[in-house]
Design a protein around this motif. Structure first.
Motif, PDB file in Angstrom:
ATOM      1  N   GLU A   1       0.666  -3.784  -6.223  1.00  0.00           N
ATOM      2  CA  GLU A   1       0.882  -2.443  -5.678  1.00  0.00           C
ATOM      3  C   GLU A   1      -0.421  -1.648  -5.763  1.00  0.00           C
ATOM      4  OE1 GLU A   1       5.606  -1.448  -6.481  1.00  0.00           O
ATOM      5  OE2 GLU A   1       4.055  -0.486  -7.679  1.00  0.00           O
ATOM      6  N   ILE A   2      -0.757  -1.005  -4.670  1.00  0.00           N
ATOM      7  CA  ILE A   2      -1.931  -0.138  -4.619  1.00  0.00           C
ATOM      8  C   ILE A   2      -1.448   1.259  -4.260  1.00  0.00           C
ATOM      9  CG2 ILE A   2      -4.123   0.325  -3.482  1.00  0.00           C
ATOM     10  CD1 ILE A   2      -4.439  -2.636  -3.047  1.00  0.00           C
ATOM     11  N   LYS A   3      -1.525   2.173  -5.213  1.00  0.00           N
ATOM     12  CA  LYS A   3      -1.096   3.554  -5.020  1.00  0.00           C
ATOM     13  C   LYS A   3      -2.327   4.440  -4.970  1.00  0.00           C
ATOM     14  CE  LYS A   3       3.361   3.035  -7.375  1.00  0.00           C
ATOM     15  NZ  LYS A   3       4.253   3.564  -8.450  1.00  0.00           N
ATOM     16  N   SER A   4      -2.627   4.948  -3.801  1.00  0.00           N
ATOM     17  CA  SER A   4      -3.844   5.746  -3.640  1.00  0.00           C
ATOM     18  C   SER A   4      -3.795   6.447  -2.292  1.00  0.00           C
ATOM     19  CB  SER A   4      -5.080   4.858  -3.722  1.00  0.00           C
ATOM     20  OG  SER A   4      -6.252   5.563  -3.378  1.00  0.00           O
ATOM     21  N   ALA A   5      -4.621   7.480  -2.161  1.00  0.00           N
ATOM     22  CA  ALA A   5      -4.766   8.116  -0.852  1.00  0.00           C
ATOM     23  C   ALA A   5      -5.429   7.166   0.138  1.00  0.00           C
ATOM     24  CB  ALA A   5      -5.593   9.397  -0.983  1.00  0.00           C
TER      25      ALA A   5
ATOM     26  N   PHE B   1       0.863  -1.179   0.000  1.00  0.00           N
ATOM     27  CA  PHE B   1       0.000   0.000   0.000  1.00  0.00           C
ATOM     28  C   PHE B   1       0.900   1.230   0.000  1.00  0.00           C
ATOM     29  CE2 PHE B   1      -2.321  -3.443   1.875  1.00  0.00           C
ATOM     30  CZ  PHE B   1      -3.584  -3.335   1.323  1.00  0.00           C
ATOM     31  N   ILE B   2       0.965   1.904  -1.130  1.00  0.00           N
ATOM     32  CA  ILE B   2       1.828   3.074  -1.292  1.00  0.00           C
ATOM     33  C   ILE B   2       0.964   4.320  -1.148  1.00  0.00           C
ATOM     34  CG2 ILE B   2       3.429   4.273  -2.818  1.00  0.00           C
ATOM     35  CD1 ILE B   2       4.031   1.564  -4.108  1.00  0.00           C
ATOM     36  N   CYS B   3       1.263   5.100  -0.134  1.00  0.00           N
ATOM     37  CA  CYS B   3       0.453   6.272   0.197  1.00  0.00           C
ATOM     38  C   CYS B   3       0.717   7.406  -0.784  1.00  0.00           C
ATOM     39  CB  CYS B   3       0.757   6.712   1.632  1.00  0.00           C
ATOM     40  SG  CYS B   3      -0.080   8.234   2.123  1.00  0.00           S
ATOM     41  N   GLN B   4      -0.334   7.906  -1.383  1.00  0.00           N
ATOM     42  CA  GLN B   4      -0.267   9.072  -2.265  1.00  0.00           C
ATOM     43  C   GLN B   4      -1.384  10.045  -1.877  1.00  0.00           C
ATOM     44  OE1 GLN B   4      -0.242   7.750  -6.394  1.00  0.00           O
ATOM     45  NE2 GLN B   4       1.969   7.508  -6.352  1.00  0.00           N
ATOM     46  N   PRO B   5      -1.160  10.851  -0.847  1.00  0.00           N
ATOM     47  CA  PRO B   5      -2.213  11.766  -0.391  1.00  0.00           C
ATOM     48  C   PRO B   5      -2.459  12.871  -1.403  1.00  0.00           C
ATOM     49  CG  PRO B   5      -0.157  12.203   0.768  1.00  0.00           C
ATOM     50  CD  PRO B   5       0.074  10.969  -0.052  1.00  0.00           C
ATOM     51  N   PRO B   6      -3.690  13.335  -1.521  1.00  0.00           N
ATOM     52  CA  PRO B   6      -3.992  14.438  -2.455  1.00  0.00           C
ATOM     53  C   PRO B   6      -3.450  15.750  -1.912  1.00  0.00           C
ATOM     54  CG  PRO B   6      -5.940  13.874  -1.181  1.00  0.00           C
ATOM     55  CD  PRO B   6      -4.886  12.872  -0.799  1.00  0.00           C
TER      56      PRO B   6
END
Length: 369
Positions: free
Chosen positions: A234-238, A201-206
């Motif tokens: 891989e899950i890249k999302s906020a 889980f790769i954190c990509q905050p808005p």
């Protein structure tokens, strides 16, 4: 039973099944029930807090971080949240919006198109009820472990890629890290090896932390094959970010108003990597500016007084040393004078009579050429 050559041969009900009256067909025990014996017409209910194992011959505890479902006899994640210690603090991930996802991988031919089904919460609860083919628990044939990964290919039975989750936090440079869930216990892949799957889980905050983010599998998920038995998703999302907490915020005070109130504004820290969770709102508080000025003035005054006190002690010490040195000099001169007067050597002049030691307090005499 069955008839063969005029004789009736009975087919026993094996363990994990039951045979209702007036039938010779064994039926698997329902979810949440078990049967440790053969030839039984009903199954036993698992005690509270336990659920039946896949063989339906015994009951077992739920895996760590999971609890029995309130209605069904299967395990679900508690609140669909993962909590673990990171850097002397507790971090929590809420995967409720990622509880069930389908990721499609395009192959060279239609027969090679794979759909990966990943469930982080309760597959049965979250799956659409109208279409059983969309239920990954049905596709994967796994209703006892709602947290699992599997793959299905058109025209072939589904393959379980792991159903025993294990949590891990992988640190990365600059203090950033990602949550990973490693699934083991999948179907047999090759020899004695089983399929395994690691989900990162790769954190990509808005940019705007108040923005509502929706998960798009085609955009936010990627599947890669490490080797023939290991998969990496891989899950890249906020939605892959940990929840914000009180420690994620800092505050600043506005100007003091006429009513002696000022606005306390909460903002996320620049290095905070989180999404959702605690939402701080601005609040009106009593003015603290005068108090802060008074505290600052008192600190400054205390520092000045401390410095002056140190100088005063130094001056006193120097004066004491000068006074002590003068007294010692006078005692020395008196002792030398008394010593010379007691000597009866007529030919040897006394040092105290002919040799004088200058007094440090008297000015030096001018030298006559």
């Amino acid at each position: 039973g069955q008839e063969s050559g005029g004789a009736r041969r009975c087919t026993p009900c094996p363990k994990g099944t039951y045979c209702p009256p007036h039938t010779n067909l064994p039926y698997p025990c329902p979810v949440g029930e078990y049967n440790p014996e053969t030839n039984k017409d009903k199954c036993l209910q698992c005690p509270p807090g336990l659920l039946s194992d896949p063989t339906r011959t015994q009951c077992m505890l739920c895996p760590m971080m999971m609890v029995p479902h309130e209605v069904g006899g299967y395990c679900v994640l508690k609140d669909c949240k993962y909590t673990m210690p990171v850097n002397n603090s507790m971090m929590t991930w809420d995967l409720s919006k990622l509880g069930l996802i389908h990721v499609q991988s395009r192959g060279e031919t239609k027969e090679m198109n794979s759909i990966y089904h990943i469930s982080f919460c309760s597959a049965i609860r979250d799956a659409p009820k109208a279409a059983q083919e969309e239920d990954p628990a049905t596709l994967c044939g796994n209703r006892d472990h709602p947290s699992f990964a599997c793959a299905s290919v058109e025209g072939a039975p589904p393959v379980g890629l792991g159903s025993i989750p294990a949590l891990e936090y992988q640190f990365a440079p600059k203090g950033r890290g990602d949550l990973t869930i490693s699934y083991t216990g999948g179907d047999i892949c090759k020899g004695t090896r089983s399929y395994t799957t690691k989900v990162s889980f790769i954190c990509q905050p808005p940019k705007d932390k108040k923005e509502i983010v929706e998960f798009d599998p085609t955009r936010d998920a990627k599947v890669s094959v490490v080797d023939e038995c290991d998969y990496h998703i891989e899950i890249k999302s906020a939605l892959a970010c940990p929840l914000c907490s009180n420690a994620s915020y800092t505050w600043s005070l506005g100007e003091c108003k006429g009513n002696k109130m000022q606005t306390k504004t909460w903002v996320l820290k620049e290095d905070a990597i989180c999404y959702g969770g605690v939402m701080k709102v601005d609040e009106e508080v009593a003015c603290t500016m005068v108090v802060n000025v008074a505290i600052g003035f008192n600190v400054f005054t205390g520092a000045v007084l401390l410095i002056l006190g140190v100088f005063a002690v130094l001056i006193l010490c120097v004066g004491y040393l000068v006074h002590t040195n003068r007294a010692m000099y006078q005692q020395y001169s008196q002792a030398r004078t008394n010593e010379c007067m007691s000597e009866e050597l007529d030919d040897v002049p006394c040092a105290a009579d002919d040799v004088s030691i200058p007094d440090p307090d008297e000015p030096a005499a001018a030298i006559t050429p």
